[in-house]
Design a protein around this motif. Structure first.
Motif, PDB file in Angstrom:
ATOM      1  N   THR A  39       0.831  -1.204   0.000  1.00  0.00           N
ATOM      2  CA  THR A  39       0.000   0.000   0.000  1.00  0.00           C
ATOM      3  C   THR A  39       0.865   1.252   0.000  1.00  0.00           C
ATOM      4  O   THR A  39       0.573   2.226  -0.712  1.00  0.00           O
ATOM      5  CB  THR A  39      -0.935   0.002   1.225  1.00  0.00           C
ATOM      6  N   ASP A  50      -7.908   1.518  -9.311  1.00  0.00           N
ATOM      7  CA  ASP A  50      -9.078   1.202 -10.138  1.00  0.00           C
ATOM      8  C   ASP A  50      -8.735   1.166 -11.618  1.00  0.00           C
ATOM      9  O   ASP A  50      -9.581   0.846 -12.451  1.00  0.00           O
ATOM     10  CB  ASP A  50     -10.192   2.219  -9.887  1.00  0.00           C
ATOM     11  N   SER A  93      -5.346   4.193   6.500  1.00  0.00           N
ATOM     12  CA  SER A  93      -6.647   4.530   5.921  1.00  0.00           C
ATOM     13  C   SER A  93      -6.831   3.944   4.518  1.00  0.00           C
ATOM     14  O   SER A  93      -7.958   3.832   4.037  1.00  0.00           O
ATOM     15  CB  SER A  93      -6.828   6.045   5.862  1.00  0.00           C
ATOM     16  N   ALA A  94      -5.740   3.553   3.883  1.00  0.00           N
ATOM     17  CA  ALA A  94      -5.825   3.051   2.505  1.00  0.00           C
ATOM     18  C   ALA A  94      -5.680   1.543   2.390  1.00  0.00           C
ATOM     19  O   ALA A  94      -6.095   0.949   1.383  1.00  0.00           O
ATOM     20  CB  ALA A  94      -4.753   3.721   1.644  1.00  0.00           C
ATOM     21  N   SER A  96      -7.048  -1.181   3.651  1.00  0.00           N
ATOM     22  CA  SER A  96      -8.206  -2.061   3.465  1.00  0.00           C
ATOM     23  C   SER A  96      -8.669  -2.066   2.015  1.00  0.00           C
ATOM     24  O   SER A  96      -8.963  -3.118   1.446  1.00  0.00           O
ATOM     25  CB  SER A  96      -9.365  -1.623   4.368  1.00  0.00           C
ATOM     26  N   ARG A  97      -8.753  -0.879   1.436  1.00  0.00           N
ATOM     27  CA  ARG A  97      -9.225  -0.774   0.052  1.00  0.00           C
ATOM     28  C   ARG A  97      -8.231  -1.413  -0.910  1.00  0.00           C
ATOM     29  O   ARG A  97      -8.619  -2.101  -1.856  1.00  0.00           O
ATOM     30  CB  ARG A  97      -9.437   0.700  -0.313  1.00  0.00           C
ATOM     31  N   ALA A 100      -8.269  -5.248  -0.670  1.00  0.00           N
ATOM     32  CA  ALA A 100      -9.497  -5.875  -1.157  1.00  0.00           C
ATOM     33  C   ALA A 100      -9.424  -6.215  -2.642  1.00  0.00           C
ATOM     34  O   ALA A 100     -10.239  -6.994  -3.143  1.00  0.00           O
ATOM     35  CB  ALA A 100     -10.696  -4.956  -0.906  1.00  0.00           C
ATOM     36  N   LYS A 101      -8.444  -5.654  -3.339  1.00  0.00           N
ATOM     37  CA  LYS A 101      -8.305  -5.906  -4.775  1.00  0.00           C
ATOM     38  C   LYS A 101      -7.787  -7.329  -5.019  1.00  0.00           C
ATOM     39  O   LYS A 101      -6.771  -7.730  -4.445  1.00  0.00           O
ATOM     40  CB  LYS A 101      -7.331  -4.899  -5.395  1.00  0.00           C
ATOM     41  N   ARG A 180     -13.027  -1.253   9.886  1.00  0.00           N
ATOM     42  CA  ARG A 180     -12.137  -2.272   9.322  1.00  0.00           C
ATOM     43  C   ARG A 180     -12.746  -3.665   9.451  1.00  0.00           C
ATOM     44  O   ARG A 180     -12.684  -4.474   8.520  1.00  0.00           O
ATOM     45  CB  ARG A 180     -10.778  -2.224  10.034  1.00  0.00           C
ATOM     46  N   TYR A 183     -15.464  -3.931   6.788  1.00  0.00           N
ATOM     47  CA  TYR A 183     -14.891  -3.968   5.436  1.00  0.00           C
ATOM     48  C   TYR A 183     -14.209  -5.304   5.159  1.00  0.00           C
ATOM     49  O   TYR A 183     -14.416  -5.930   4.121  1.00  0.00           O
ATOM     50  CB  TYR A 183     -13.900  -2.819   5.267  1.00  0.00           C
ATOM     51  N   ASP A 184     -13.382  -5.748   6.118  1.00  0.00           N
ATOM     52  CA  ASP A 184     -12.624  -6.990   5.906  1.00  0.00           C
ATOM     53  C   ASP A 184     -13.526  -8.217   5.826  1.00  0.00           C
ATOM     54  O   ASP A 184     -13.238  -9.155   5.087  1.00  0.00           O
ATOM     55  CB  ASP A 184     -11.609  -7.184   7.040  1.00  0.00           C
ATOM     56  N   ARG A 187     -15.749  -7.944   2.266  1.00  0.00           N
ATOM     57  CA  ARG A 187     -15.138  -7.734   0.953  1.00  0.00           C
ATOM     58  C   ARG A 187     -15.346  -8.963   0.067  1.00  0.00           C
ATOM     59  O   ARG A 187     -15.503 -10.093   0.555  1.00  0.00           O
ATOM     60  CB  ARG A 187     -13.661  -7.404   1.095  1.00  0.00           C
TER      61      ARG A 187
END
Length: 230
Positions: A39, A50, A93-94, A96-97, A100-101, A180, A183-184, A187
């Protein structure tokens, strides 16, 4: 032999996995730090996750190094020691996103499986027992009350990484942990969940040593069962 330790943030996974590995002479791998290192690289190079072409190009060339300095693991990216930086607010803050990819997870799963070849190791993360090592000899899933986990997270970050956590509050930690967890666990790719054959330990009211002792008991019970079966 591979031992996996999974669970949500601030259940003590890294500390417990590290102490367990030391107790039995295994190698310890903190896979959360690997996702944070990746990350950090994405943020540094301003990769649009994206944009599939941009992401693929970055992942094709992504590398990081782990070095043990003064008995502590340090993470390096492009020659820079990023051990402190990957615990900062921007990465936190980034991550998790980014994690998830599917492309990101595929890349790190491949790296993690390569690291496991021919070694005895303890791997801690969120999908170690369900996705990365479904055939692991011993799987453990740690849980804990959110309030306890938030306090632990706050204490850890402000003590170990005071500069990166300068603006952190206990309330913010609780808010981030709640987000978190959701989200986790929801996903699409490799969600956080307990493996069916995992031993579950609630760490809320246990010391690190007590949790490690429980895991060693689980390991011994599995050895006994295998001995009887053979």
């Amino acid at each position: 032999m591979i031992i996996t330790i999974d669970g949500p943030v601030a259940t003590g996974k890294s500390t417990i996995a590290k102490k367990l590995a030391q107790a039995i002479g295994y190698i310890f791998f903190d896979t959360g730090a690997m996702y944070r290192a990746l990350t950090y690289g994405i943020l540094k190079h301003q990769v649009d996750i994206d944009n599939s072409d941009q992401l693929k190009d970055f992942l094709d060339h992504f590398q990081f190094d782990i070095k043990v300095l003064r008995h502590e693991r340090h993470y390096f990216f492009e020659g820079e020691d990023i051990t402190q930086k990957i615990r900062g607010e921007e990465v936190t803050s980034a991550v998790s996103r980014v994690s998830a990819k599917k492309e990101v997870r595929d890349k790190l799963v491949s790296i993690q499986r390569e690291l496991a070849v021919g070694v005895n190791a303890v791997f801690e993360g969120r999908d170690m027992g369900t996705v990365v090592f479904p055939d692991a000899a011993l799987k453990v899933f740690l849980t804990g009350r959110k309030e306890v986990r938030a306090q632990r997270r706050y204490d850890e970050l402000t003590t170990k990484y005071p500069e990166a956590a300068a603006n952190l509050t206990l309330e913010k930690c609780l808010e981030e942990i709640t987000k978190r967890d959701h989200y986790d666990s929801t996903r699409e790719h490799s969600p956080l969940k307990q493996a069916e054959d995992a031993f579950v330990v609630d760490t809320s009211d246990l010391t690190i040593d007590e949790v490690v002792h429980k895991i060693l008991e689980y390991r011994d019970s599995l050895k006994t069962k295998r001995s009887i079966a053979s």
